[in-house]
Scaffold this motif. Structure first.
Motif, PDB file in Angstrom:
ATOM      1  N   ILE A 126       0.849  -1.190   0.000  1.00 24.05           N
ATOM      2  CA  ILE A 126       0.000   0.000   0.000  1.00 24.05           C
ATOM      3  C   ILE A 126       0.883   1.237   0.000  1.00 24.05           C
ATOM      4  CG2 ILE A 126      -1.789   1.282   1.228  1.00 24.05           C
ATOM      5  CD1 ILE A 126      -2.685  -1.322   2.504  1.00 24.05           C
ATOM      6  N   VAL A 127       0.659   2.112  -0.965  1.00 27.15           N
ATOM      7  CA  VAL A 127       1.310   3.423  -0.971  1.00 27.15           C
ATOM      8  C   VAL A 127       0.315   4.410  -0.375  1.00 27.15           C
ATOM      9  CG1 VAL A 127       2.269   5.273  -2.377  1.00 27.15           C
ATOM     10  CG2 VAL A 127       2.704   2.883  -2.998  1.00 27.15           C
ATOM     11  N   ALA A 128       0.706   5.042   0.731  1.00 25.83           N
ATOM     12  CA  ALA A 128      -0.218   5.954   1.417  1.00 25.83           C
ATOM     13  C   ALA A 128       0.516   7.196   1.896  1.00 25.83           C
ATOM     14  CB  ALA A 128      -0.872   5.240   2.604  1.00 25.83           C
ATOM     15  N   ASP A 129      -0.176   8.321   1.838  1.00 22.45           N
ATOM     16  CA  ASP A 129       0.356   9.561   2.417  1.00 22.45           C
ATOM     17  C   ASP A 129      -0.469   9.928   3.648  1.00 22.45           C
ATOM     18  OD1 ASP A 129      -2.009  10.626   1.427  1.00 22.45           O
ATOM     19  OD2 ASP A 129      -1.061  11.489  -0.359  1.00 22.45           O
ATOM     20  N   GLU A 130      -0.218  11.098   4.193  1.00 20.92           N
ATOM     21  CA  GLU A 130      -0.862  11.473   5.456  1.00 20.92           C
ATOM     22  C   GLU A 130      -2.354  11.726   5.307  1.00 20.92           C
ATOM     23  OE1 GLU A 130       0.556  15.027   3.288  1.00 20.92           O
ATOM     24  OE2 GLU A 130       1.489  13.146   3.947  1.00 20.92           O
ATOM     25  N   THR A 131      -2.875  11.763   4.079  1.00 20.31           N
ATOM     26  CA  THR A 131      -4.311  11.978   3.880  1.00 20.31           C
ATOM     27  C   THR A 131      -5.118  10.693   4.041  1.00 20.31           C
ATOM     28  OG1 THR A 131      -4.265  11.585   1.484  1.00 20.31           O
ATOM     29  CG2 THR A 131      -3.778  13.832   2.247  1.00 20.31           C
ATOM     30  N   ALA A 132      -4.448   9.552   4.107  1.00 21.18           N
ATOM     31  CA  ALA A 132      -5.151   8.274   4.204  1.00 21.18           C
ATOM     32  C   ALA A 132      -5.656   8.029   5.626  1.00 21.18           C
ATOM     33  CB  ALA A 132      -4.229   7.135   3.768  1.00 21.18           C
ATOM     34  N   ASN A 133      -6.569   7.089   5.760  1.00 21.06           N
ATOM     35  CA  ASN A 133      -7.134   6.708   7.048  1.00 21.06           C
ATOM     36  C   ASN A 133      -6.328   5.539   7.608  1.00 21.06           C
ATOM     37  OD1 ASN A 133      -8.833   5.174   8.941  1.00 21.06           O
ATOM     38  ND2 ASN A 133     -10.445   6.625   8.385  1.00 21.06           N
ATOM     39  N   ALA A 134      -5.640   5.744   8.719  1.00 22.81           N
ATOM     40  CA  ALA A 134      -4.725   4.739   9.267  1.00 22.81           C
ATOM     41  C   ALA A 134      -5.451   3.438   9.620  1.00 22.81           C
ATOM     42  CB  ALA A 134      -4.007   5.286  10.500  1.00 22.81           C
ATOM     43  N   ALA A 135      -6.653   3.547  10.168  1.00 23.51           N
ATOM     44  CA  ALA A 135      -7.404   2.342  10.540  1.00 23.51           C
ATOM     45  C   ALA A 135      -7.793   1.535   9.321  1.00 23.51           C
ATOM     46  CB  ALA A 135      -8.654   2.737  11.331  1.00 23.51           C
ATOM     47  N   TRP A 136      -8.166   2.218   8.253  1.00 24.56           N
ATOM     48  CA  TRP A 136      -8.527   1.515   7.021  1.00 24.56           C
ATOM     49  C   TRP A 136      -7.315   0.820   6.412  1.00 24.56           C
ATOM     50  CZ3 TRP A 136     -12.089   5.410   3.905  1.00 24.56           C
ATOM     51  CH2 TRP A 136     -13.202   5.730   4.690  1.00 24.56           C
ATOM     52  N   ILE A 137      -6.188   1.519   6.391  1.00 18.70           N
ATOM     53  CA  ILE A 137      -4.971   0.946   5.809  1.00 18.70           C
ATOM     54  C   ILE A 137      -4.529  -0.265   6.622  1.00 18.70           C
ATOM     55  CG2 ILE A 137      -2.554   1.369   5.269  1.00 18.70           C
ATOM     56  CD1 ILE A 137      -4.615   2.799   3.447  1.00 18.70           C
ATOM     57  N   ALA A 138      -4.607  -0.183   7.936  1.00 19.79           N
ATOM     58  CA  ALA A 138      -4.233  -1.318   8.785  1.00 19.79           C
ATOM     59  C   ALA A 138      -5.124  -2.519   8.495  1.00 19.79           C
ATOM     60  CB  ALA A 138      -4.331  -0.925  10.259  1.00 19.79           C
ATOM     61  N   ALA A 139      -6.417  -2.270   8.348  1.00 20.22           N
ATOM     62  CA  ALA A 139      -7.356  -3.359   8.056  1.00 20.22           C
ATOM     63  C   ALA A 139      -7.035  -4.019   6.721  1.00 20.22           C
ATOM     64  CB  ALA A 139      -8.782  -2.823   8.056  1.00 20.22           C
ATOM     65  N   ASP A 140      -6.636  -3.217   5.733  1.00 22.85           N
ATOM     66  CA  ASP A 140      -6.290  -3.784   4.422  1.00 22.85           C
ATOM     67  C   ASP A 140      -5.027  -4.626   4.498  1.00 22.85           C
ATOM     68  OD1 ASP A 140      -8.485  -2.472   3.528  1.00 22.85           O
ATOM     69  OD2 ASP A 140      -7.425  -0.985   2.317  1.00 22.85           O
ATOM     70  N   LEU A 141      -4.044  -4.177   5.262  1.00 19.94           N
ATOM     71  CA  LEU A 141      -2.827  -4.970   5.445  1.00 19.94           C
ATOM     72  C   LEU A 141      -3.167  -6.315   6.093  1.00 19.94           C
ATOM     73  CD1 LEU A 141      -0.418  -2.169   6.736  1.00 19.94           C
ATOM     74  CD2 LEU A 141      -0.247  -3.353   4.536  1.00 19.94           C
ATOM     75  N   LEU A 142      -4.058  -6.298   7.065  1.00 21.57           N
ATOM     76  CA  LEU A 142      -4.427  -7.527   7.765  1.00 21.57           C
ATOM     77  C   LEU A 142      -5.286  -8.441   6.894  1.00 21.57           C
ATOM     78  CD1 LEU A 142      -5.146  -6.167  11.348  1.00 21.57           C
ATOM     79  CD2 LEU A 142      -3.167  -7.480  10.570  1.00 21.57           C
ATOM     80  N   SER A 143      -5.964  -7.870   5.911  1.00 20.57           N
ATOM     81  CA  SER A 143      -6.796  -8.696   5.040  1.00 20.57           C
ATOM     82  C   SER A 143      -5.964  -9.731   4.284  1.00 20.57           C
ATOM     83  CB  SER A 143      -7.564  -7.815   4.039  1.00 20.57           C
ATOM     84  OG  SER A 143      -6.714  -7.331   3.008  1.00 20.57           O
ATOM     85  N   GLN A 144      -4.708  -9.415   4.044  1.00 19.17           N
ATOM     86  CA  GLN A 144      -3.822 -10.388   3.400  1.00 19.17           C
ATOM     87  C   GLN A 144      -2.976 -11.147   4.412  1.00 19.17           C
ATOM     88  OE1 GLN A 144      -4.141 -11.024  -0.083  1.00 19.17           O
ATOM     89  NE2 GLN A 144      -5.900  -9.855   0.656  1.00 19.17           N
ATOM     90  N   ALA A 145      -2.646 -10.501   5.520  1.00 19.90           N
ATOM     91  CA  ALA A 145      -1.856 -11.173   6.549  1.00 19.90           C
ATOM     92  C   ALA A 145      -2.574 -12.396   7.097  1.00 19.90           C
ATOM     93  CB  ALA A 145      -1.536 -10.198   7.688  1.00 19.90           C
ATOM     94  N   GLU A 146      -3.915 -12.362   7.131  1.00 15.51           N
ATOM     95  CA  GLU A 146      -4.647 -13.494   7.694  1.00 15.51           C
ATOM     96  C   GLU A 146      -4.674 -14.706   6.768  1.00 15.51           C
ATOM     97  OE1 GLU A 146      -8.736 -12.733   8.496  1.00 15.51           O
ATOM     98  OE2 GLU A 146      -9.275 -12.290   6.415  1.00 15.51           O
ATOM     99  N   HIS A 147      -4.214 -14.559   5.539  1.00 16.21           N
ATOM    100  CA  HIS A 147      -4.175 -15.683   4.609  1.00 16.21           C
ATOM    101  C   HIS A 147      -3.197 -16.763   5.064  1.00 16.21           C
ATOM    102  CE1 HIS A 147      -6.715 -15.198   1.138  1.00 16.21           C
ATOM    103  NE2 HIS A 147      -6.333 -13.947   0.961  1.00 16.21           N
ATOM    104  N   ASP A 148      -1.983 -16.326   5.443  1.00 14.02           N
ATOM    105  CA  ASP A 148      -0.886 -17.275   5.614  1.00 14.02           C
ATOM    106  C   ASP A 148       0.197 -16.616   6.467  1.00 14.02           C
ATOM    107  OD1 ASP A 148       1.729 -18.635   4.840  1.00 14.02           O
ATOM    108  OD2 ASP A 148       0.341 -19.838   3.661  1.00 14.02           O
ATOM    109  N   ARG A 149       0.909 -17.437   7.224  1.00 17.16           N
ATOM    110  CA  ARG A 149       2.028 -16.909   8.012  1.00 17.16           C
ATOM    111  C   ARG A 149       3.106 -16.289   7.130  1.00 17.16           C
ATOM    112  NH1 ARG A 149       2.333 -19.178  13.251  1.00 17.16           N
ATOM    113  NH2 ARG A 149       0.602 -20.600  13.673  1.00 17.16           N
ATOM    114  N   LEU A 150       3.175 -16.734   5.884  1.00 14.62           N
ATOM    115  CA  LEU A 150       4.192 -16.236   4.966  1.00 14.62           C
ATOM    116  C   LEU A 150       3.699 -15.076   4.106  1.00 14.62           C
ATOM    117  CD1 LEU A 150       5.708 -19.646   3.797  1.00 14.62           C
ATOM    118  CD2 LEU A 150       6.654 -18.050   5.468  1.00 14.62           C
ATOM    119  N   SER A 151       2.433 -14.664   4.278  1.00 12.84           N
ATOM    120  CA  SER A 151       1.917 -13.518   3.530  1.00 12.84           C
ATOM    121  C   SER A 151       2.725 -12.264   3.878  1.00 12.84           C
ATOM    122  CB  SER A 151       0.446 -13.276   3.860  1.00 12.84           C
ATOM    123  OG  SER A 151      -0.351 -14.355   3.432  1.00 12.84           O
TER     124      SER A 151
END
Length: 427
Positions: free
Chosen positions: A233-258
């Motif tokens: 994810i490329v994000a600047d200070e205008t992005a919503n931190a909670a939303w970006i964190a949720a998106d990162l976790l959306s792939q992290a929950e796939h696999d330990r190696l994600s």
């Protein structure tokens, strides 16, 4: 998550998963056994790996009907709408046959033909992935593939997941076998008493499925050798931190190696995202898997500006890329390597995974540098069309013969010269 502030991307060298020799030998043994013993081997492996005693390998119409009825109506409607979106998108990809007549009566062109048969692997066991049915099969159907076969491992109740069968029913796939793992790939590649072989195998799977696809490649076509999921994810200070964190976790929950990666121009924003990731992890049902992914593979990359951010992304060549900046369309032209690109704050990665229309079977492990998502073109082949008139051959024949003779292929040269008026045939 690990902070990277010096531009050092050495972590990319470590993301490829190397299979141990023991796993490779196991897969080779499974494939050999299935080639020799057919259905008996499939049933034996299903009992060994899944704990299921199979009767018939093929799912019956009655089993499909009952499975569909168990799926909640709201989910069936979501599958229906997603299927329509995916079909609409992929219909725009269909390549065309064409011919053109050039000078001196020469006709050139290409003929596009769908593959005869395709096998779609859908992961299963403890999970249910109707989305994989839609993404793997719909492009093949749009391409005109006449026989699309689905394989998926049974759940603990001895049946393929209801949602998988509901998705198959929705798009008209009825040849379905309840078998998974390397043994399913072997059956699709070489056939058994119950399963006729196919021309190409597509779909995600675990390490053993990937190794099996690698083993049979050449005897049958495959889509790719998929690795663990990735999101950048490329994000600047205008992005919503909670939303970006949720998106990162959306792939992290796939696999330990994600691999979840945030590339940002603001350290302060990156720190907010890091805090949100740790907070949201505690509330995630797959917290153990996601935590391993975040702690071992997660990266926070600090860059000076968006051009540097794009340079980082092009080195990562991620499977999924979100551009969560004040003007994502300004960043888009700088991106050369990414599987699927999501623009703007409302384009969360799961929108593409399930519903928008583009395919979610996307190149991983940096292969977006040279590969594309699964699509209609993955299920067709091109034949070249060449028609030369006598006039064209008389004009160009000597050049063709000279070219062939220069390469030391005298037979090629003579095959042309025998058609030329007044030609002196060597030998």
């Amino acid at each position: 998550m690990e902070w990277i502030k010096d531009g050092n991307l050495d972590f990319l060298k470590k993301r490829k998963v190397e299979a141990k020799e023991e796993a490779q030998k196991s897969v080779a043994s499974i494939i050999s056994n299935v080639k020799t013993n057919g259905d008996a081997a499939l049933k034996a492996y299903t009992k060994q790996f899944d704990g299921i005693e199979l009767g018939s390998l093929r799912v019956s119409k009655e089993e499909m009907r009952e499975a569909v009825e168990r799926v909640p109506v709201a989910v069936r409607k979501a599958i229906q709408q997603a299927a329509q979106n995916i079909r609409d998108f992929h219909e725009k990809q269909m390549p065309a046959s064409w011919t053109e007549q050039v000078e001196h009566g020469v006709v050139l062109g290409q003929k596009v033909t769908a593959l005869d048969s395709v096998g779609v692997y859908v992961p299963g066991g403890t999970a249910c992935y109707p989305s994989s049915v839609l993404m793997g099969a719909i492009p093949a159907l749009v391409a005109g593939v006449k026989r699309v076969v689905l394989v998926s491992p049974p759940q603990k109740n001895g049946l393929i997941a209801d949602g998988v069968l509901a998705a198959a029913q929705e798009i008209g796939i009825h040849e379905i076998y309840q078998v998974g793992g390397a043994q399913a790939i072997a059956a699709l590649a070489y056939g058994t008493e119950s399963i006729q072989p196919v021309d190409k195998i597509v779909g995600p799977g675990n390490l053993y499925v990937m190794l099996a696809k690698k083993h049979v490649f050449g005897d049958v076509a495959i889509d790719s050798l998929a690795g663990p999921s990735e999101i950048a994810i490329v994000a600047d200070e205008t992005a919503n931190a909670a939303w970006i964190a949720a998106d990162l976790l959306s792939q992290a929950e796939h696999d330990r190696l994600s691999m979840p990666v945030l590339v940002t121009t603001s350290q302060q924003f990156g720190e907010l995202v890091e805090q949100e990731v740790n907070k949201q992890l505690q509330e995630l049902p797959r917290e153990e898997i996601a935590s391993a992914s975040v702690n071992d593979q997660g990266k926070l990359v600090l860059v000076a500006d968006l051009q540097e951010a794009a340079n980082v992304i092009n080195q990562i060549a991620p499977e999924h890329l979100e551009l969560a900046t004040v003007d994502p369309h300004a960043v888009l032209p700088m991106i050369h390597h990414a599987g699927a690109i999501f623009l703007g704050k409302y384009s969360s990665e799961p929108v593409g995974d399930y519903f928008a229309g583009p395919n979610h079977i996307i190149p991983t492990n940096g292969s977006a540098r040279y590969a594309s998502p699964l699509g209609v073109e993955s299920f067709v082949k091109r034949s070249s069309i060449i028609e030369y008139s006598n006039e064209a051959l008389q004009i160009n024949g000597q050049a063709i013969a000279a070219f062939a003779r220069f390469e030391g292929l005298e037979g090629h040269a003579r095959a042309v010269e025998k058609r030329l008026k007044g030609a002196v045939i060597h030998g």
